[in-house]
Design a protein around this motif. Structure first.
Motif, PDB file in Angstrom:
ATOM      1  N   MET A   1      59.671  26.993  41.681  1.00  0.00           N
ATOM      2  CA  MET A   1      58.603  28.013  41.604  1.00  0.00           C
ATOM      3  C   MET A   1      58.433  28.640  42.988  1.00  0.00           C
ATOM      4  N   SER A   2      58.524  29.958  43.079  1.00  0.00           N
ATOM      5  CA  SER A   2      58.473  30.647  44.362  1.00  0.00           C
ATOM      6  C   SER A   2      57.071  30.606  44.961  1.00  0.00           C
ATOM      7  N   LEU A   3      57.020  30.850  46.285  1.00  0.00           N
ATOM      8  CA  LEU A   3      55.737  30.877  46.978  1.00  0.00           C
ATOM      9  C   LEU A   3      54.853  31.990  46.427  1.00  0.00           C
ATOM     10  N   THR A   4      55.451  33.120  46.072  1.00  0.00           N
ATOM     11  CA  THR A   4      54.673  34.233  45.505  1.00  0.00           C
ATOM     12  C   THR A   4      54.013  33.834  44.202  1.00  0.00           C
ATOM     13  N   ALA A   5      54.789  33.210  43.317  1.00  0.00           N
ATOM     14  CA  ALA A   5      54.233  32.782  42.033  1.00  0.00           C
ATOM     15  C   ALA A   5      53.137  31.749  42.229  1.00  0.00           C
ATOM     16  N   LEU A   6      53.374  30.799  43.144  1.00  0.00           N
ATOM     17  CA  LEU A   6      52.371  29.765  43.395  1.00  0.00           C
ATOM     18  C   LEU A   6      51.090  30.365  43.955  1.00  0.00           C
ATOM     19  N   THR A   7      51.215  31.338  44.857  1.00  0.00           N
ATOM     20  CA  THR A   7      50.034  31.993  45.424  1.00  0.00           C
ATOM     21  C   THR A   7      49.234  32.709  44.340  1.00  0.00           C
ATOM     22  N   LEU A   8      49.944  33.398  43.442  1.00  0.00           N
ATOM     23  CA  LEU A   8      49.274  34.076  42.335  1.00  0.00           C
ATOM     24  C   LEU A   8      48.515  33.078  41.466  1.00  0.00           C
ATOM     25  N   VAL A   9      49.159  31.964  41.162  1.00  0.00           N
ATOM     26  CA  VAL A   9      48.557  30.966  40.274  1.00  0.00           C
ATOM     27  C   VAL A   9      47.336  30.317  40.929  1.00  0.00           C
ATOM     28  N   LEU A  10      47.441  29.964  42.215  1.00  0.00           N
ATOM     29  CA  LEU A  10      46.331  29.309  42.895  1.00  0.00           C
ATOM     30  C   LEU A  10      45.139  30.251  43.059  1.00  0.00           C
ATOM     31  N   THR A  11      45.410  31.512  43.337  1.00  0.00           N
ATOM     32  CA  THR A  11      44.324  32.493  43.421  1.00  0.00           C
ATOM     33  C   THR A  11      43.649  32.646  42.065  1.00  0.00           C
ATOM     34  N   ALA A  12      44.461  32.698  41.024  1.00  0.00           N
ATOM     35  CA  ALA A  12      43.908  32.793  39.671  1.00  0.00           C
ATOM     36  C   ALA A  12      43.049  31.582  39.344  1.00  0.00           C
ATOM     37  N   ALA A  13      43.467  30.402  39.788  1.00  0.00           N
ATOM     38  CA  ALA A  13      42.711  29.179  39.524  1.00  0.00           C
ATOM     39  C   ALA A  13      41.333  29.235  40.169  1.00  0.00           C
ATOM     40  N   LEU A  14      41.272  29.734  41.398  1.00  0.00           N
ATOM     41  CA  LEU A  14      39.986  29.869  42.090  1.00  0.00           C
ATOM     42  C   LEU A  14      39.066  30.830  41.347  1.00  0.00           C
ATOM     43  N   VAL A  15      39.604  31.984  40.967  1.00  0.00           N
ATOM     44  CA  VAL A  15      38.807  32.978  40.252  1.00  0.00           C
ATOM     45  C   VAL A  15      38.365  32.433  38.890  1.00  0.00           C
ATOM     46  N   HIS A  16      39.284  31.736  38.215  1.00  0.00           N
ATOM     47  CA  HIS A  16      38.994  31.210  36.879  1.00  0.00           C
ATOM     48  C   HIS A  16      37.858  30.182  36.911  1.00  0.00           C
ATOM     49  N   ALA A  17      37.929  29.245  37.843  1.00  0.00           N
ATOM     50  CA  ALA A  17      36.876  28.229  37.943  1.00  0.00           C
ATOM     51  C   ALA A  17      35.532  28.868  38.265  1.00  0.00           C
ATOM     52  N   THR A  18      35.556  29.927  39.059  1.00  0.00           N
ATOM     53  CA  THR A  18      34.309  30.597  39.451  1.00  0.00           C
ATOM     54  C   THR A  18      33.647  31.277  38.265  1.00  0.00           C
ATOM     55  N   TRP A  19      34.432  32.046  37.481  1.00  0.00           N
ATOM     56  CA  TRP A  19      33.776  32.734  36.366  1.00  0.00           C
ATOM     57  C   TRP A  19      33.343  31.752  35.275  1.00  0.00           C
ATOM     58  N   ASN A  20      34.051  30.645  35.124  1.00  0.00           N
ATOM     59  CA  ASN A  20      33.626  29.627  34.176  1.00  0.00           C
ATOM     60  C   ASN A  20      32.308  28.994  34.601  1.00  0.00           C
ATOM     61  N   TYR A  21      32.126  28.804  35.887  1.00  0.00           N
ATOM     62  CA  TYR A  21      30.861  28.271  36.404  1.00  0.00           C
ATOM     63  C   TYR A  21      29.709  29.210  36.044  1.00  0.00           C
ATOM     64  N   PHE A  22      29.899  30.508  36.242  1.00  0.00           N
ATOM     65  CA  PHE A  22      28.846  31.471  35.924  1.00  0.00           C
ATOM     66  C   PHE A  22      28.600  31.541  34.416  1.00  0.00           C
ATOM     67  N   LEU A  23      29.653  31.386  33.614  1.00  0.00           N
ATOM     68  CA  LEU A  23      29.480  31.371  32.166  1.00  0.00           C
ATOM     69  C   LEU A  23      28.646  30.168  31.738  1.00  0.00           C
ATOM     70  N   LYS A  24      28.922  29.007  32.330  1.00  0.00           N
ATOM     71  CA  LYS A  24      28.144  27.808  32.031  1.00  0.00           C
ATOM     72  C   LYS A  24      26.687  28.001  32.415  1.00  0.00           C
ATOM     73  N   LYS A  25      26.444  28.547  33.595  1.00  0.00           N
ATOM     74  CA  LYS A  25      25.074  28.762  34.066  1.00  0.00           C
ATOM     75  C   LYS A  25      24.317  29.762  33.200  1.00  0.00           C
ATOM     76  N   ALA A  26      25.030  30.737  32.651  1.00  0.00           N
ATOM     77  CA  ALA A  26      24.376  31.791  31.875  1.00  0.00           C
ATOM     78  C   ALA A  26      23.797  31.267  30.569  1.00  0.00           C
TER      79      ALA A  26
END
Length: 296
Positions: A1-26
């Motif tokens: 898995m290339s560094l570019t793909a890994l960077t995309l996935v890890l950034t997505a993971a951060l964003v994903h966990a954040t919006w899920n937190y706000f969904l739970k709080k809502a």
């Protein structure tokens, strides 16, 4: 898995966990996701025409079929996830959902798409999946005081994960095969289809107008709506781009590094217990992602 793909996935993971937190709080009602789809479609579909006027005409009949199949899976996923957050804790539902999803997805990627991870790739994937189990395990005291809530969280988390696997496999196929689809021309029309598919089910609900108005006028819900409307598409588009340059068998489990973020958010912001078992899961998850990231 290339560094570019890994960077995309890890950034997505951060964003994903954040919006899920706000969904739970809502703790929002059923029209919440419908409004997310409508707002996203109204903004992004015209933008797609401006960015690429030929985007829709390049889509093959098979591409439109995949969009039609993917949209209802995403709709059901959103509703099941929302119910899960109402029934149980974020730190139970989120790890369970994010864990069962890649487990099923990786099996499908290997058996159906023919992805073949190397030895170290398999070790990394195994570490990630084993860590998912550790992260989802409740603390001993929780077992005594919140047994029903934990079981509900695992049930709804597993059900959510099943739909994650369904749309992950479908969507990866869409952008990897000769369908005329790019991540943008697949995702944004799919959002519009979701809004259309979901509309009859919303309007059958007696209080949908009042609940929609509450979501649009209550500051707490407005904030959650804004975060989810931006965060959900952003996270998934990053994943779709990663799927175009890396095998699904690597992308799916690597996304679950977001569970580390989820555990931290649950502990620090929602004051949920961080046990030794869950911390061990975080360490295992990190090692697994490193191994997968070093692949290729």
């Amino acid at each position: 898995m290339s560094l570019t793909a890994l960077t995309l996935v890890l950034t997505a993971a951060l964003v994903h966990a954040t919006w899920n937190y706000f969904l739970k709080k809502a703790n929002a009602t059923r029209p919440f996701w419908w409004l997310v789809y409508i707002i996203t479609a109204v903004i992004t579909v015209p933008a797609l025409f401006i960015y690429d006027p030929q985007a829709l005409t390049n889509i093959t009949p098979t591409g439109w079929l995949v969009i039609a199949l993917s949209a209802p899976i995403h709709v059901i996923y959103g509703q099941v996830l929302q119910i899960g957050y109402k029934k149980s804790d974020y730190s139970i539902v989120y790890p369970t959902a994010r864990g069962t999803g890649p487990l099923i997805t990786v099996l499908c990627a290997v058996l159906i798409l023919g992805d073949r991870p190397s030895f170290w790739g398999w070790i990394g994937i195994a570490l990630i999946l084993a860590s998912i189990v550790l992260l989802a395990m409740p603390h001993k005291q929780d077992k005594q005081t919140q047994d029903l809530r934990i079981r509900a969280g695992i049930f709804w988390g597993f059900l959510t994960g099943s739909f994650i696997a369904g749309y992950s496999f479908c969507d990866a196929w869409a952008v990897q095969q000769e369908t005329g689809l790019t991540p943008l021309s697949f995702y944004f029309p799919s959002i519009a289809v979701r809004a259309i598919v979901f509309a009859p089910f919303i309007m059958m609900h007696a209080n949908w107008k009042a609940e929609s108005k509450e979501i649009l006028t209550t500051p707490r819900l407005q904030k959650a709506l804004a975060v989810v409307t931006v965060g959900s598409p952003l996270a998934y588009i990053l994943v779709l781009y990663a799927m175009t340059i890396a095998p699904l068998a690597y992308v799916a489990p690597s996304r679950e590094v977001g569970m580390m973020i989820g555990v931290v958010l649950g502990g620090l912001l929602l004051r949920e217990r961080l046990s030794v078992t869950r911390l061990a899961g975080v360490i295992g998850m990190t090692l697994g992602v490193i191994l997968v990231g070093l692949e290729g």
